[in-house]
Design an enzyme around this catalytic site. Sequence first.
Site, short mmCIF file in Angstrom:
data_model
loop_
_atom_site.label_atom_id
_atom_site.label_comp_id
_atom_site.label_asym_id
_atom_site.label_seq_id
_atom_site.Cartn_x
_atom_site.Cartn_y
_atom_site.Cartn_z
CB SER A 80 -8.25 -81.93 21.77
OG SER A 80 -7.69 -83.21 21.93
CD GLU B 228 -7.45 -87.94 20.40
OE1 GLU B 228 -7.98 -88.44 19.40
OE2 GLU B 228 -6.64 -88.56 21.12
CE1 TYR C 198 -13.32 -84.28 22.17
CE2 TYR C 198 -11.02 -84.73 21.71
CZ TYR C 198 -11.98 -84.01 22.38
OH TYR C 198 -11.60 -83.01 23.25
CG HIS D 213 -5.97 -80.70 30.74
ND1 HIS D 213 -6.10 -80.89 29.37
CD2 HIS D 213 -7.08 -80.02 31.14
CE1 HIS D 213 -7.24 -80.35 28.97
NE2 HIS D 213 -7.86 -79.83 30.02
#
Length: 331
Positions: free
Chosen positions: A130, A132, A154, A184
């Site tokens: 990700s 992230e 996360y 997405h």
Amino acid sequence: MPTALITGITGQDGSYLTEQLLAQGYTVHGLVRRTSNTVRSRLDPLFHNKDVYNKSLFLHYADLDDTTTIRRILVKTQPDELYHLAGQSHVGASFDIPESTCQFTGMGTLKILEILRDLEKQPRFLHISSSEIFGRPDESPQNERTPMRPVTPYGVAKTFATQMVQLYRESFGLFACNAICYNHESPRRGESFVTRKITKAAAEISLGLSDEIVLGSLDGRRDWGSAPEYTTAMHLMLQQDTPDDYVLATGQTHSVEEFLDAAFQSVGLDYKDHLKQNPKYMRPAEVTRLVGDPTHAEKQLGWTPATTALDLAKQMTAADVESLKQLATSN
Ligand code: G4F
């Protein structure tokens, strides 16, 4: 024809990937969690298709921490490709449940890598990482070499998993790749993510079924692309001669407010007439400046993202209007 195993098969990405692989003649096995609720709406058309279910699509019960069962399924199904999509994926929720987020998103990935290490026939492995992992990066846009600086539980869990995939590739020779995915979306997006929450509310309000939408901060900017385009790229990653990591992104960002405005405008509404804000949807920390550079995927995979965030806002709102109308006529 090849065989694929997918963790997280019932999710947005899992359902698109399954359809794409079946269309290419794959046999697809999916891991599903055992719960009393057997609703798997995204897979319903395939699940109820007698020519597909238990012919070329098979589901198996296994939790991500149940390594014995996962090993048994891998030995039995002998997949050529393993797509690891499962894990706790809600960033906001990861502040409330950091331990289980790390257990499933971080350790869950390591446990699968450990199983693969011992297998005689090792499938090619794709981990869905990700944006992230970049958190608050020093450079924009980010690419595969940008240092990881996560700022959410996360993001930390995904960083651990992403680096473990790299380590198993480099130290143990696994064909293991990371798809570093920016946001997405699609009409199949879970309703707790901001895009779908917005498009569902716009649809409900336009049909007179509700009057308000309650959100957190509208300032966050995201690089939003189309989920089925990203699953196409995931498959391409495992068809290459050598394993690698790839950023999947559009290279463009929009604010939550811009997405909200586009969705509401598409059904003739002004979001300002319906918006309420509640601090409960605001996060202790937000990522900033996240925008991806997909050059490596474009050059190596021949992949180009086509759908923009504002296209998605319109498409997803129209899909929500349609499904609410269908629901009303079926009741
Ligand atoms: O839709 P979101 O929850 O997506 P977020 O946090 O960017 O995470 C998604 O994308 C990541 C990158 O691909 C994935 F790794 C992750 O698994 C997930 O798929 O929030 C987007 C933005 C944030 O700035 C949030 O603060 O929307 C803001 N927001 C404002 N009000 C809200 C809300 N987010 C949610 N979920 N709900 C709200 O009411």
